[in-house]
Design an enzyme around this catalytic site. Structure first.
Site, mmCIF file in Angstrom:
data_model
loop_
_atom_site.group_PDB
_atom_site.id
_atom_site.type_symbol
_atom_site.label_atom_id
_atom_site.label_comp_id
_atom_site.label_asym_id
_atom_site.label_seq_id
_atom_site.Cartn_x
_atom_site.Cartn_y
_atom_site.Cartn_z
ATOM 1 N N PHE A 151 0.872 -1.188 0.000
ATOM 2 C CA PHE A 151 0.000 0.000 0.000
ATOM 3 C C PHE A 151 0.898 1.224 0.000
ATOM 4 O O PHE A 151 1.740 1.381 0.877
ATOM 5 C CB PHE A 151 -0.911 0.021 1.239
ATOM 6 N N ASP A 168 9.431 2.973 1.024
ATOM 7 C CA ASP A 168 8.317 3.743 1.568
ATOM 8 C C ASP A 168 8.312 3.496 3.078
ATOM 9 O O ASP A 168 7.926 2.414 3.540
ATOM 10 C CB ASP A 168 7.015 3.263 0.906
ATOM 11 N N LYS A 217 3.257 10.705 7.662
ATOM 12 C CA LYS A 217 2.569 10.310 8.892
ATOM 13 C C LYS A 217 3.115 10.980 10.154
ATOM 14 O O LYS A 217 2.692 12.059 10.498
ATOM 15 C CB LYS A 217 2.564 8.787 9.012
#
Ligand code: PLP
Length: 407
Positions: A138, A222, A251
């Site tokens: 994802f 990532d 985040k």
């Protein structure tokens, strides 16, 4: 009873796009690992806003930095320099081991910049492609990032951009046969988050680096979910020593304030030239001041070290206490990124935990994903363990007995 009970939920249900499946809970305040709803009920946050609140909710240093910067300068665009962006670029490159930073506003955007660098690199080298990513990965919700991810997120939006392909995670032979001179880049999360908290093996990462070097492909990590102390190192690449050419982060970067960054080696960063990429808000003074404060907290309070010690405790307890349970398939974790794989779907466990005052999450249908703030205290960890295990026991005992639990 609060006068506003249900009011905000109705307003949002009436006026927001109906795209989020929300729990019936309106949160009004947070501190450390705790949040409170509008009736004053307290919840332990074992999800941290999906790996965002690593420094805890409303860390006083982050709140103070935002307050102070908001009174000075909020936004100026990237036509000018600002002190917070300059300081953040220096601090973040130093802490991540990368050479240069580009600032944006979210994880998906950080990955889009990485994809553009990769595509230009491929074009300069005359490569046909593809860009490879992992099965079950994802990387966000933009077109480029859904083109890399699961069909579940892209199937309604076809046609997808072309030039992407996937390989199974931790399969060295499959990686070797998928890569050649035409491979542009290999994009991966060192620990797959949404994919069910699946760590990528060190041997696989080493092979990935070797093949990328051999074929002049870019290795892109990532670390949007697993970075910033979460796994017991400031960035997860530091566990294996396998350094990527590009590292994306977001985040937890702003301590709760939205900001993302694409970090790169000098060579990878220099692939983009003036005017080829940019964003209006990216790296604005307010977001950067929040991020500088959050990074200082991560470094000064050694949150990576705390995550390692606390994670070891949680995983040990979980393994010992679930030994012999036929409802728990595996407990895996690195630092405070922990997955408890169940033999049944975890959605009812999340509901049960919410009833018991703990916010949690289930990834990939069956994996209870624990991502608490890294500042979580000992008694809060024990409360989380008790609630999680009680909830698994209660929901697990229903499996097979009621049609609902089997869904
Ligand atoms: N990459 C990973 C590994 C993620 O977990 C996420 C979000 O969950 C993203 C990218 C996308 O980040 P954002 O939602 O900020 O666009």
């Amino acid at each position: 009873m609060s006068k506003t009970k249900g009011m905000f939920q109705k307003m949002e249900n009436d006026h927001h796009f109906d795209i989020y499946k929300r729990y019936s809970l309106t949160l009004v305040k947070g501190s450390g690992s705790l949040v409170w709803d509008e009736q004053g009920n307290e919840y332990l946050d074992a999800l941290a806003g999906i790996a965002v609140n690593n420094v805890g909710h409303c860390h006083p240093k982050v709140t103070e930095a935002i307050r102070e910067q908001a009174g000075k300068l909020i936004h100026i665009s990237n036509l000018y320099y600002s002190e917070p962006q300059s300081r953040l670029a220096e601090l973040l490159t130093g802490m991540s081991g990368m050479d240069r930073a580009f600032f944006c506003n979210s994880g998906a955007e950080a990955n889009e910049a990485a994809l553009k660098i990769a595509r230009k690199h491929g074009n300069l080298k005359g490569k046909k492609g593809p860009i490879l990513s992992m099965d079950n990965c994802f990387h966000g919700r933009t077109f480029g990032t859904i083109a890399m991810g699961k069909a579940k997120y892209s199937k309604s939006f076809e046609p997808m951009p072309s030039g992407f392909d996937r390989v199974p995670v931790n399969d060295l032979n499959a990686l070797e046969s998928a890569m050649n001179e035409d491979t542009i880049a290999l994009f991966l999360e060192p620990i797959l988050g949404e994919g069910g908290v699946v760590p990528v093996d060190t041997a696989y990462l080493k092979k990935a680096r070797e093949l990328c070097d051999k074929y002049e492909a870019l290795l892109i990590f990532d670390e949007i979910q697993c970075g910033l102390g979460r796994t017991g190192a400031v960035y997860a690449w530091m566990h294996s020593g396998v350094k990527p050419d590009i590292l994306t982060t977001a985040k937890a970067l702003g301590g709760g304030f939205p900001i993302g960054a694409t970090l790169a080696t000098e060579a990878a960063a220099s692939i983009l030239s003036h005017g080829e990429h940019g964003t209006t808000y990216g790296g604005n003074p307010l977001a950067c001041a929040a991020a500088v404060a959050a990074l200082n907290v991560i470094r000064d309070e050694d949150l990576a070290g705390q995550a390692r010690i606390k994670g070891e405790y949680m995983v040990k307890e979980l393994r010992e206490r679930t030994e012999g349970w036929d409802t728990v398939k595996e407990v895996r974790g690195t630092g405070l990124m922990i997955g408890v794989e169940l033999t049944f779907k975890g959605a009812p466990v999340v509901e049960k935990m919410l009833e018991k005052g703990v916010l949690s999450n289930c990834a990939s249908d069956t994996v209870m994903r624990l991502l608490p703030p890294l500042v979580i205290r000992q008694e809060e960890m024990d409360r989380l363990l008790d609630v999680l295990l009680d909830s698994i026991r209660e929901c697990g005992s229903l499996v097979g007995e009621t049609p609902q639990a089997e869904q």
